[in-house]
Design a protein around this motif. Structure first.
Motif, PDB file in Angstrom:
ATOM      1  N   THR A 152      -3.204   3.993   1.542  1.00  0.00           N
ATOM      2  CA  THR A 152      -4.044   4.439   0.430  1.00  0.00           C
ATOM      3  C   THR A 152      -4.523   3.258  -0.414  1.00  0.00           C
ATOM      4  O   THR A 152      -3.977   2.152  -0.349  1.00  0.00           O
ATOM      5  CB  THR A 152      -3.275   5.409  -0.490  1.00  0.00           C
ATOM      6  OG1 THR A 152      -2.205   4.701  -1.129  1.00  0.00           O
ATOM      7  CG2 THR A 152      -2.721   6.579   0.305  1.00  0.00           C
ATOM      8  N   LYS A 153      -5.545   3.530  -1.206  1.00  0.00           N
ATOM      9  CA  LYS A 153      -6.040   2.536  -2.155  1.00  0.00           C
ATOM     10  C   LYS A 153      -5.060   2.322  -3.305  1.00  0.00           C
ATOM     11  O   LYS A 153      -5.205   1.380  -4.082  1.00  0.00           O
ATOM     12  CB  LYS A 153      -7.400   2.978  -2.709  1.00  0.00           C
ATOM     13  CG  LYS A 153      -8.517   2.949  -1.671  1.00  0.00           C
ATOM     14  CD  LYS A 153      -9.850   3.359  -2.278  1.00  0.00           C
ATOM     15  CE  LYS A 153     -10.975   3.240  -1.249  1.00  0.00           C
ATOM     16  NZ  LYS A 153     -12.280   3.643  -1.804  1.00  0.00           N
ATOM     17  N   ASN A 194       0.823  -1.212   0.000  1.00  0.00           N
ATOM     18  CA  ASN A 194       0.000   0.000   0.000  1.00  0.00           C
ATOM     19  C   ASN A 194       0.856   1.261   0.000  1.00  0.00           C
ATOM     20  O   ASN A 194       1.924   1.305   0.620  1.00  0.00           O
ATOM     21  CB  ASN A 194      -0.881   0.050   1.253  1.00  0.00           C
ATOM     22  CG  ASN A 194      -1.802  -1.129   1.385  1.00  0.00           C
ATOM     23  OD1 ASN A 194      -2.366  -1.593   0.404  1.00  0.00           O
ATOM     24  ND2 ASN A 194      -1.971  -1.626   2.602  1.00  0.00           N
ATOM     25  N   GLY A 195       0.318   2.302  -0.634  1.00  0.00           N
ATOM     26  CA  GLY A 195       0.874   3.628  -0.478  1.00  0.00           C
ATOM     27  C   GLY A 195       0.467   4.227   0.862  1.00  0.00           C
ATOM     28  O   GLY A 195      -0.202   3.578   1.682  1.00  0.00           O
ATOM     29  N   LYS A 196       0.830   5.503   1.099  1.00  0.00           N
ATOM     30  CA  LYS A 196       0.627   6.095   2.435  1.00  0.00           C
ATOM     31  C   LYS A 196       0.376   7.596   2.360  1.00  0.00           C
ATOM     32  O   LYS A 196       0.755   8.285   1.407  1.00  0.00           O
ATOM     33  CB  LYS A 196       1.856   5.821   3.298  1.00  0.00           C
ATOM     34  CG  LYS A 196       3.215   6.124   2.626  1.00  0.00           C
ATOM     35  CD  LYS A 196       3.518   7.590   2.389  1.00  0.00           C
ATOM     36  CE  LYS A 196       4.830   7.838   1.707  1.00  0.00           C
ATOM     37  NZ  LYS A 196       5.058   9.291   1.436  1.00  0.00           N
ATOM     38  N   LEU A 197      -0.298   8.081   3.382  1.00  0.00           N
ATOM     39  CA  LEU A 197      -0.391   9.517   3.649  1.00  0.00           C
ATOM     40  C   LEU A 197      -0.178   9.717   5.145  1.00  0.00           C
ATOM     41  O   LEU A 197      -0.836   9.072   5.964  1.00  0.00           O
ATOM     42  CB  LEU A 197      -1.756  10.074   3.223  1.00  0.00           C
ATOM     43  CG  LEU A 197      -1.928  10.299   1.715  1.00  0.00           C
ATOM     44  CD1 LEU A 197      -3.390  10.561   1.381  1.00  0.00           C
ATOM     45  CD2 LEU A 197      -1.055  11.466   1.231  1.00  0.00           C
ATOM     46  N   LEU A 198       0.752  10.603   5.493  1.00  0.00           N
ATOM     47  CA  LEU A 198       1.066  10.891   6.892  1.00  0.00           C
ATOM     48  C   LEU A 198       0.228  12.076   7.347  1.00  0.00           C
ATOM     49  O   LEU A 198       0.395  13.193   6.854  1.00  0.00           O
ATOM     50  CB  LEU A 198       2.557  11.205   7.041  1.00  0.00           C
ATOM     51  CG  LEU A 198       3.084  11.450   8.445  1.00  0.00           C
ATOM     52  CD1 LEU A 198       2.872  10.238   9.337  1.00  0.00           C
ATOM     53  CD2 LEU A 198       4.566  11.823   8.407  1.00  0.00           C
ATOM     54  N   LEU A 252       3.233   0.763 -10.614  1.00  0.00           N
ATOM     55  CA  LEU A 252       2.550   1.689  -9.713  1.00  0.00           C
ATOM     56  C   LEU A 252       1.082   1.810 -10.112  1.00  0.00           C
ATOM     57  O   LEU A 252       0.745   1.775 -11.297  1.00  0.00           O
ATOM     58  CB  LEU A 252       3.199   3.071  -9.774  1.00  0.00           C
ATOM     59  CG  LEU A 252       4.597   3.201  -9.177  1.00  0.00           C
ATOM     60  CD1 LEU A 252       5.232   4.521  -9.615  1.00  0.00           C
ATOM     61  CD2 LEU A 252       4.540   3.135  -7.653  1.00  0.00           C
ATOM     62  N   THR A 253       0.211   1.971  -9.126  1.00  0.00           N
ATOM     63  CA  THR A 253      -1.194   2.252  -9.422  1.00  0.00           C
ATOM     64  C   THR A 253      -1.516   3.719  -9.170  1.00  0.00           C
ATOM     65  O   THR A 253      -2.668   4.114  -9.235  1.00  0.00           O
ATOM     66  CB  THR A 253      -2.134   1.344  -8.594  1.00  0.00           C
ATOM     67  OG1 THR A 253      -2.014   1.664  -7.217  1.00  0.00           O
ATOM     68  CG2 THR A 253      -1.797  -0.126  -8.814  1.00  0.00           C
ATOM     69  N   PHE A 254      -0.488   4.527  -8.871  1.00  0.00           N
ATOM     70  CA  PHE A 254      -0.630   5.985  -8.758  1.00  0.00           C
ATOM     71  C   PHE A 254       0.507   6.631  -9.554  1.00  0.00           C
ATOM     72  O   PHE A 254       1.568   6.017  -9.725  1.00  0.00           O
ATOM     73  CB  PHE A 254      -0.572   6.444  -7.295  1.00  0.00           C
ATOM     74  CG  PHE A 254       0.711   6.074  -6.577  1.00  0.00           C
ATOM     75  CD1 PHE A 254       1.812   6.919  -6.595  1.00  0.00           C
ATOM     76  CD2 PHE A 254       0.816   4.884  -5.883  1.00  0.00           C
ATOM     77  CE1 PHE A 254       2.989   6.583  -5.945  1.00  0.00           C
ATOM     78  CE2 PHE A 254       1.987   4.532  -5.218  1.00  0.00           C
ATOM     79  CZ  PHE A 254       3.075   5.386  -5.251  1.00  0.00           C
ATOM     80  N   TYR A 272     -11.736  11.898   0.243  1.00  0.00           N
ATOM     81  CA  TYR A 272     -11.177  10.927   1.190  1.00  0.00           C
ATOM     82  C   TYR A 272     -11.429   9.492   0.747  1.00  0.00           C
ATOM     83  O   TYR A 272     -10.505   8.664   0.713  1.00  0.00           O
ATOM     84  CB  TYR A 272     -11.793  11.183   2.571  1.00  0.00           C
ATOM     85  CG  TYR A 272     -11.329  10.236   3.656  1.00  0.00           C
ATOM     86  CD1 TYR A 272     -10.281  10.580   4.505  1.00  0.00           C
ATOM     87  CD2 TYR A 272     -11.949   9.002   3.854  1.00  0.00           C
ATOM     88  CE1 TYR A 272      -9.839   9.724   5.495  1.00  0.00           C
ATOM     89  CE2 TYR A 272     -11.523   8.129   4.856  1.00  0.00           C
ATOM     90  CZ  TYR A 272     -10.477   8.498   5.677  1.00  0.00           C
ATOM     91  OH  TYR A 272     -10.051   7.639   6.659  1.00  0.00           O
ATOM     92  N   HIS A 273     -12.672   9.172   0.432  1.00  0.00           N
ATOM     93  CA  HIS A 273     -13.027   7.772   0.170  1.00  0.00           C
ATOM     94  C   HIS A 273     -12.484   7.251  -1.158  1.00  0.00           C
ATOM     95  O   HIS A 273     -12.528   6.044  -1.413  1.00  0.00           O
ATOM     96  CB  HIS A 273     -14.534   7.581   0.250  1.00  0.00           C
ATOM     97  CG  HIS A 273     -15.078   7.703   1.636  1.00  0.00           C
ATOM     98  ND1 HIS A 273     -14.838   6.771   2.609  1.00  0.00           N
ATOM     99  CD2 HIS A 273     -15.813   8.679   2.227  1.00  0.00           C
ATOM    100  CE1 HIS A 273     -15.405   7.139   3.739  1.00  0.00           C
ATOM    101  NE2 HIS A 273     -16.012   8.291   3.543  1.00  0.00           N
ATOM    102  N   GLU A 274     -11.958   8.143  -1.995  1.00  0.00           N
ATOM    103  CA  GLU A 274     -11.375   7.696  -3.268  1.00  0.00           C
ATOM    104  C   GLU A 274      -9.878   7.410  -3.147  1.00  0.00           C
ATOM    105  O   GLU A 274      -9.279   6.830  -4.061  1.00  0.00           O
ATOM    106  CB  GLU A 274     -11.614   8.740  -4.365  1.00  0.00           C
ATOM    107  CG  GLU A 274     -13.080   8.845  -4.779  1.00  0.00           C
ATOM    108  CD  GLU A 274     -13.298   9.810  -5.917  1.00  0.00           C
ATOM    109  OE1 GLU A 274     -12.299  10.190  -6.575  1.00  0.00           O
ATOM    110  OE2 GLU A 274     -14.460  10.191  -6.161  1.00  0.00           O
ATOM    111  N   ILE A 275      -9.278   7.815  -2.041  1.00  0.00           N
ATOM    112  CA  ILE A 275      -7.821   7.633  -1.910  1.00  0.00           C
ATOM    113  C   ILE A 275      -7.421   6.809  -0.698  1.00  0.00           C
ATOM    114  O   ILE A 275      -6.439   6.084  -0.719  1.00  0.00           O
ATOM    115  CB  ILE A 275      -7.105   9.008  -1.889  1.00  0.00           C
ATOM    116  CG1 ILE A 275      -5.583   8.834  -2.031  1.00  0.00           C
ATOM    117  CG2 ILE A 275      -7.425   9.797  -0.633  1.00  0.00           C
ATOM    118  CD1 ILE A 275      -4.847  10.145  -2.261  1.00  0.00           C
TER     119      ILE A 275
END
Length: 304
Positions: free
Chosen positions: A30-31, A8-12, A111-113, A299-302
């Motif tokens: 993240t998704k 998974n990716g991340k957001l801090l 990558l998916t992003f 929010y719910h998309e990421i």
């Protein structure tokens, strides 16, 4: 033989920079993330191909086993290759068998992003390599890129986490963050990727007041995770921004770019790049588009 791995990716959300000095940090996986696929071959080298989320190749090269084991560095315009060799060399030191007993590999990463989003191109790669070679991804990160390791924890978890270094050892507390106001949270890409290594170095050069601030950051992290109302959440987010602004001696992102925004905006991770989070009662997409920031994600998309 084919093996596949995903991270998974991340957001801090809280604790940026001060997590390096033992503060509690709140982070969300993240998704979006990164796949790694390994095919065994017979030619004693690794052919490596990295794909961006649009299917384009952003890196492709062949690495000999000897280059990895001896950590050969090319001085002519190949920083990506050198970095990859550095990571694989440290992985080799932790588990030599993939080279000493391996015949060769064809490796593909996907990558998916978009890779310039800063959601964890490096951390997802390191965690995927850790899974492949059955080695500790936190230790591999420490030996190669450095950093706190919160991004590795996000790569490995499918829910929110509170992450803390205790005597330099990573500790992860799983949290289920699902307040009623997530529809008021948006993530905005600032059109540039921030260099984490440079940002961390700048932080360390200006860290005289950190230990005094860590208890307050820990309280704010707890408040943000447990907030029942958007008002309490937004107030704690704003206080966190001010605290970090004082430590870094930098203006908040709202002061620098969005002074007329009706709501709260918080930097995420490295200040000055990657994503920020907005908290507002109204959908802010048109506001940010008008400012030239096209990537505005609910929010719910990421968030996973």
């Amino acid at each position: 033989m084919k093996k596949t791995f995903y991270s998974n990716g991340k957001l801090l959300i809280t604790g940026e920079y001060v997590v390096l000095d033992g503060a509690k940090a709140f982070a969300l996986p993240t998704k979006f993330g990164q796949h790694l696929t390994v095919y065994e071959t017979t030619d004693e080298h690794i052919h490596w191909t990295s794909y961006d989320s649009n299917g384009s190749i952003w890196f492709e090269d062949t690495l000999s086993f000897s280059a990895i084991s001896d950590k050969e560095q090319n001085e002519v315009d190949s920083s990506i290759k050198n970095t990859l060799i550095e990571i694989l060399h440290e992985a080799y030191r932790m588990n030599p068998e993939f080279i000493s007993e391996g015949k060769g590999y064809n490796i593909k990463t996907e990558l998916t992003f978009p890779k310039n989003w800063g959601l964890g191109t490096s951390s997802t790669l390191i965690n995927n390599i850790g899974q492949w070679l059955q080695i500790d991804a936190f230790e591999l990160l420490k030996r190669s890129f450095g950093g706190s390791g919160y991004d590795i924890a996000c790569a490995q978890n499918n829910t929110g986490i509170i992450y803390q270094l205790i005597v330099d050892k990573p500790t992860v507390e799983v949290v289920h963050f699902n307040p009623s106001f997530t529809d008021k949270l948006y993530f905005i890409y600032l059109n540039k990727k921030q260099n984490s290594r440079e940002a961390i170095a700048a932080y360390h050069n200006n860290n005289t007041t950190i230990q005094k601030v860590i208890p307050a950051i820990n309280v704010l992290t707890k408040t943000i995770v447990e907030a029942d109302t958007i008002k309490d959440f937004a107030q704690a987010i704003a206080q966190h921004e001010i605290a970090m602004s004082n430590i870094l001696e930098l203006p908040t992102v709202k002061e620098a770019l969005f002074q007329d925004f009706e709501g709260v905006i918080k930097s995420l991770g490295a200040w000055g790049g990657d994503f920020v989070m907005s908290v507002s009662n109204e959908n802010p997409t048109e506001y940010f588009h008008a400012k030239g920031f096209e990537v505005v994600v609910p929010y719910h998309e990421i968030i996973l």
